[in-house]
Design an enzyme around this catalytic site. Sequence first.
Site, short mmCIF file in Angstrom:
data_model
loop_
_atom_site.label_atom_id
_atom_site.label_comp_id
_atom_site.label_asym_id
_atom_site.label_seq_id
_atom_site.Cartn_x
_atom_site.Cartn_y
_atom_site.Cartn_z
N ARG A 152 38.58 40.23 39.85
CA ARG A 152 38.81 39.09 38.98
C ARG A 152 37.61 38.92 38.07
O ARG A 152 36.46 39.11 38.50
CB ARG A 152 39.03 37.80 39.79
N GLU B 210 40.30 35.51 30.59
CA GLU B 210 41.15 36.46 29.87
C GLU B 210 42.42 35.76 29.35
O GLU B 210 42.85 34.77 29.95
CB GLU B 210 41.50 37.66 30.76
N HIS C 257 43.71 44.33 31.86
CA HIS C 257 44.29 43.95 33.16
C HIS C 257 45.54 44.79 33.50
O HIS C 257 46.64 44.27 33.61
CB HIS C 257 44.62 42.45 33.19
#
Length: 323
Positions: free
Chosen positions: A242, A271, A289
């Site tokens: 993360r 993000e 991601h």
Amino acid sequence: MTKPRVLVTRRWPEAVEAALKERYDLVLNEDDRPMDEDGLRAALRDMDAVLPTVSDRLDAAVFEVENPKARFLGNYGVGYSHIDTEAAKRHGIVVTNTPDVLSDCTADLAMALLLASARRIGEGERQVRGKAWSGWHPMHMQGGKVAGKTLGIIGFGRIGREVAKRAHHGFDMKVVYFDKYPAKPEVERDLGAERRDTVDDVLAEADFVSLHCPGGQENYHLIDAERLKRMKPTAYLVNTARGEVVDGAALAEALNAGTIAGAGLDVYEGEPKVNEALLACENAVLLPHLGSATKDTRIAMGMRVLQNLDAFFAGKEPPDRVA
Ligand code: 8YV
């Protein structure tokens, strides 16, 4: 009997949406835009179940709804630091996640980032596409060797262990790890892994550091300026966990100053915004991601949510309950 009303907050693979539709009164986010706070609040008020993703911020304020109807949150993804699970519990809402099914693909992506940052794959690609390559020469874009080096893993759960397996058996790497919970001796033996007592011990020893711990408050900026200084100047940092686990500004400084050699990142604090200073670092490989983004895995994740949802509405304990 009326079917429970279920909101899927983003578009999911067709096969999963079809399976959900058979059993539930399904509400889809047709145009697939991230939901805002009001939308999520309305969902908790009006739906029996909500199936969110990492793009939905379900913090305590979102749960402050009068008489929420929702009783179940089936997160699509293993990490759930975007959900305030304490607030969910206070409101009597059960939360589940999707472990196991994405471990292989996320571990593959961590290895891809490890290799890409060490072997300067982003830089090389930019050079070729930018027509800036002047031809082969012995001093051209030398990177770091991977085989036989030491990999440090922070967080030795399902994904961390899959990364260890690939690194040890595929790349002949020595694996050291930190996790609050020591792995069983036979697991360590199979993965060629040794536990270290602290994160700092791992950072000092490793040629590559890969993060596989949960996000959220407990690991907020675990890797900060001080910790980056503990790494070797020849080492690389990989983050598929993360974004908030790493202080992005401190990382950009470390990359520019040569405190570490490079980084491969798949996740970012806040993000989809990415720290401007990081965007300018040639020695960072930056992905949007993509950890679990394979066709097979995205279907498996959806089916795993469905298993939990079915169990919950059948009055059983959902297998992947986290709150
Ligand atoms: C998911 C992830 O795609 O599962 C996780 O924790 O980081 C990703 O692989 C994402 O979280 C979807 O919600």
